[in-house]
Write a protein that holds these residues in place. Structure first.
Motif, PDB file in Angstrom:
ATOM      1  N   THR A 163      -3.562   6.506   5.483  1.00 17.21           N
ATOM      2  CA  THR A 163      -3.507   7.241   4.225  1.00 17.21           C
ATOM      3  C   THR A 163      -4.905   7.581   3.733  1.00 17.21           C
ATOM      4  N   MET A 222       3.402   5.686  -6.412  1.00 16.15           N
ATOM      5  CA  MET A 222       2.066   6.134  -6.012  1.00 16.15           C
ATOM      6  C   MET A 222       1.069   5.112  -6.560  1.00 16.15           C
ATOM      7  N   LEU A 223       0.853   4.063  -5.776  1.00 15.80           N
ATOM      8  CA  LEU A 223      -0.002   2.958  -6.217  1.00 15.80           C
ATOM      9  C   LEU A 223      -1.478   3.314  -6.048  1.00 15.80           C
ATOM     10  N   LYS A 224      -2.314   2.540  -6.716  1.00 12.21           N
ATOM     11  CA  LYS A 224      -3.754   2.640  -6.517  1.00 12.21           C
ATOM     12  C   LYS A 224      -4.149   1.750  -5.345  1.00 12.21           C
ATOM     13  N   PRO A 225      -5.190   2.112  -4.600  1.00  6.52           N
ATOM     14  CA  PRO A 225      -5.632   1.249  -3.497  1.00  6.52           C
ATOM     15  C   PRO A 225      -5.888  -0.192  -3.937  1.00  6.52           C
ATOM     16  N   ALA A 226      -6.393  -0.366  -5.161  1.00  7.63           N
ATOM     17  CA  ALA A 226      -6.683  -1.712  -5.661  1.00  7.63           C
ATOM     18  C   ALA A 226      -5.422  -2.551  -5.846  1.00  7.63           C
ATOM     19  N   ASP A 227      -4.247  -1.905  -5.932  1.00  7.02           N
ATOM     20  CA  ASP A 227      -3.001  -2.665  -6.075  1.00  7.02           C
ATOM     21  C   ASP A 227      -2.715  -3.493  -4.831  1.00  7.02           C
ATOM     22  N   GLY A 277       0.673  -5.277  -4.856  1.00  6.61           N
ATOM     23  CA  GLY A 277       1.307  -4.129  -5.493  1.00  6.61           C
ATOM     24  C   GLY A 277       2.501  -3.630  -4.697  1.00  6.61           C
ATOM     25  N   ALA A 293      -8.059   7.374  -1.522  1.00  5.59           N
ATOM     26  CA  ALA A 293      -7.761   7.291  -2.954  1.00  5.59           C
ATOM     27  C   ALA A 293      -6.319   6.910  -3.259  1.00  5.59           C
ATOM     28  N   GLY A 294      -5.507   6.653  -2.218  1.00  6.84           N
ATOM     29  CA  GLY A 294      -4.089   6.440  -2.494  1.00  6.84           C
ATOM     30  C   GLY A 294      -3.448   5.284  -1.753  1.00  6.84           C
ATOM     31  N   LEU A 295      -2.285   4.886  -2.246  1.00  3.03           N
ATOM     32  CA  LEU A 295      -1.447   3.880  -1.590  1.00  3.03           C
ATOM     33  C   LEU A 295       0.015   4.229  -1.897  1.00  3.03           C
TER      34      LEU A 295
END
Length: 280
Positions: free
Chosen positions: A257, A157-162, A166, A260-262
């Motif tokens: 998606t 469950m990565l952060k969008p910034a990754d 990422g 808030a998520g990736l």
């Protein structure tokens, strides 16, 4: 409206379970043979040649290509103009699996409760994914999944910034951790987007895509090619004993998606990557 009797569903799924466990799909067979021809490691080439020999014996003598004949995963794309007559559809699917595993003398690997762990003795229930689509056809995909490779699959469950970097690191980390346990050469299915559960289904579906078929999205195609190259530079090799053929393909499916998520799922499959597709 088209009427399909569930007896037909039972028959096809029975046959598909037997076929999937005895014969590699043409794209997978070709990929393994090409890997054997191009493998640079002497040990790796020997392993791949033995895998080719195993495929030949399995097909000729009707012996399962792997002793782990998997948990049956069934994808159904059902035209909305179709009406099923007869038994309940899920019962019909499981009956087809039951008959296929019993009549095909395939190993029964399913336990009825994940903690009590008493074998159901007929490899049911299957894992069933149904989707309603336009038209009056039914597309069935039977994909028995062994758990040597299934156990090596991961969700991140990565952060969008990754971002894309990422995603790359997540896929490579999953493959490195899998190492020899996923019975390489492997096919790496990746799902990006959706929610926690959606990305895992995307990854599972990615395994079914033909090996030589890349994503239609240009940047995803480039990502698939880059990851395949990096995985094959890892040195894991056939059987985890070193070489240049660690993966036969990397397939990535994406879905919209939340802001808030990736979510990223990596579903790894061994070299047999069993799947059979029929359209009724």
């Amino acid at each position: 409206m088209r009427i399909i009797r569930t007896e037909e569903i039972i028959k096809h799924i029975k046959e598909m379970c037997i076929e999937a466990n005895h014969f590699l799909s043409p794209d997978m067979e070709q990929a393994v043979r090409e890997a054997a021809a191009s493998e640079e490691s002497e040990v790796g080439k020997h392993i791949l040649e033995k895998l080719c020999e195993n495929m030949k014996i399995a097909g000729e003598d009707m012996i399962p290509v792997c002793q782990d004949t998997g948990m049956a995963v069934i994808f159904m794309e059902i035209g909305q103009e179709v009406h099923f007559a007869g038994s309940y559809l899920e019962d019909a699917i499981n009956e087809g699996v039951r008959q296929g595993y019993q009549e095909g003398y395939l190993r029964k690997s399913v336990v009825g409760d994940p903690l009590i762990r008493e074998n159901t003795k007929d490899n049911t229930p299957a894992v069933i994914h149904c989707r309603i689509v336009p038209g009056e056809q039914v597309k069935i995909t039977v994909a028995p999944k062994g758990f040597g490779s299934e156990n090596m699959s991961r969700v991140f469950m990565l952060k969008p910034a990754d971002g894309i970097e990422g995603v790359k690191q997540a896929v490579l980390a999953a493959v490195r951790e899998a190492g020899p346990n996923a019975c390489p050469p492997m096919v790496v299915g990746v799902g990006v987007g959706g929610t926690f559960e959606k990305c895992t289904i995307l990854a599972k579906q990615a395994l079914i895509r033909p090996v030589q078929e890349f994503s239609e999205i240009p940047y995803i195609k480039e990502l698939e090619q880059e990851l395949l190259e990096k995985i094959n530079q890892s040195g894991i090799g056939p059987g985890g004993l070193g070489g240049t053929a660690t993966a036969l393909a990397v397939h990535i499916n994406t879905y919209p998606t939340h802001i808030a998520g990736l979510p990223v799922a990596v579903n790894i499959c061994c070299h047999v990557n069993r799947h059979v597709v029929r359209v009724l």
